[in-house]
Scaffold this motif. Sequence first.
Motif, PDB file in Angstrom:
ATOM      1  N   GLU A 195       4.868  -0.080   3.569  1.00 12.22           N
ATOM      2  CA  GLU A 195       5.076  -1.152   2.597  1.00 12.22           C
ATOM      3  C   GLU A 195       6.198  -1.102   1.634  1.00 12.22           C
ATOM      4  O   GLU A 195       6.978  -2.104   1.318  1.00 12.22           O
ATOM      5  N   TYR A 196       6.392   0.056   1.110  1.00 13.98           N
ATOM      6  CA  TYR A 196       7.514   0.289   0.112  1.00 13.98           C
ATOM      7  C   TYR A 196       8.820   0.063   0.949  1.00 13.98           C
ATOM      8  O   TYR A 196       9.734  -0.464   0.407  1.00 13.98           O
TER       9      TYR A 196
ATOM     10  N   GLU B 263      12.136 -12.163   6.844  1.00 16.26           N
ATOM     11  CA  GLU B 263      13.523 -11.700   5.980  1.00 16.26           C
ATOM     12  C   GLU B 263      14.441 -11.904   6.941  1.00 16.26           C
ATOM     13  O   GLU B 263      14.449 -11.375   8.210  1.00 16.26           O
TER      14      GLU B 263
ATOM     15  N   LYS C 160       9.258  -1.736   3.549  1.00 14.18           N
ATOM     16  CA  LYS C 160       9.701  -3.269   3.738  1.00 14.18           C
ATOM     17  C   LYS C 160      10.141  -4.088   2.496  1.00 14.18           C
ATOM     18  O   LYS C 160      10.718  -5.010   2.645  1.00 14.18           O
ATOM     19  N   SER C 161       9.732  -3.372   1.222  1.00  9.75           N
ATOM     20  CA  SER C 161      10.270  -4.057   0.131  1.00  9.75           C
ATOM     21  C   SER C 161      11.657  -3.780  -0.231  1.00  9.75           C
ATOM     22  O   SER C 161      12.311  -4.527  -1.024  1.00  9.75           O
TER      23      SER C 161
END
Length: 201
Positions: free
Chosen positions: A93-94, A21, A96-97
């Motif tokens: 993970e959340y 990203e 990072k989203s």
Amino acid sequence: ASVMQKNEQPAVGIPIFIGIELWTGAKSENKFMSAEIKASIDSDCIISLFSPSDIIHSAMLAVDRFYNEEKIKLYVSLKTIDQLSVKGGNALEYAKSLEKLPNYMVGTIGELVWTIGSLAGTFGDAEKNEILQQKIKRLTRQGVNMRDRQIVIDSYWGGMDILLTNDRGLCDDIPANNLRKELGLLIMNPGKLTAYIKNKL
């Protein structure tokens, strides 16, 4: 020395690269651009989303629903991702989203997150941010640490309307009112944010 005004934003230096990203300072063209409310979210709130026994779990489910319905845009500081990386799992993970805030320099080298090349702003901006974090320290309660103040600064310069946290040193009435008056940044816990969004609908 005086702190910069909010419309006198620090220069964004080298773009931030995290995995695949890239943050360039430009607004992303994605499905969340239609949302009007921009909020950054801290690690405790993200963890609560995946902890059914947590007292703010139901409120965080409502926040997540508003996010998926595009009624709010959620952002995360790289400092928050750094905190969540210790245990990993769904919370990481959340995080990072979510869209990432620019990673402003404040604190000592040991207190910075990621590498020098990933930081936003100049070393001159870092000096001004040091003044700002000292001001935030005075405006908030004991127990609000450097990492918390770094996240406030990322949210402030990142143009957030709201910082979502359940840290009482930040979101209780007195510190929240202090930060609203001095920085124009609303500090809310998940319950207050859900009520705020419902009032906006």
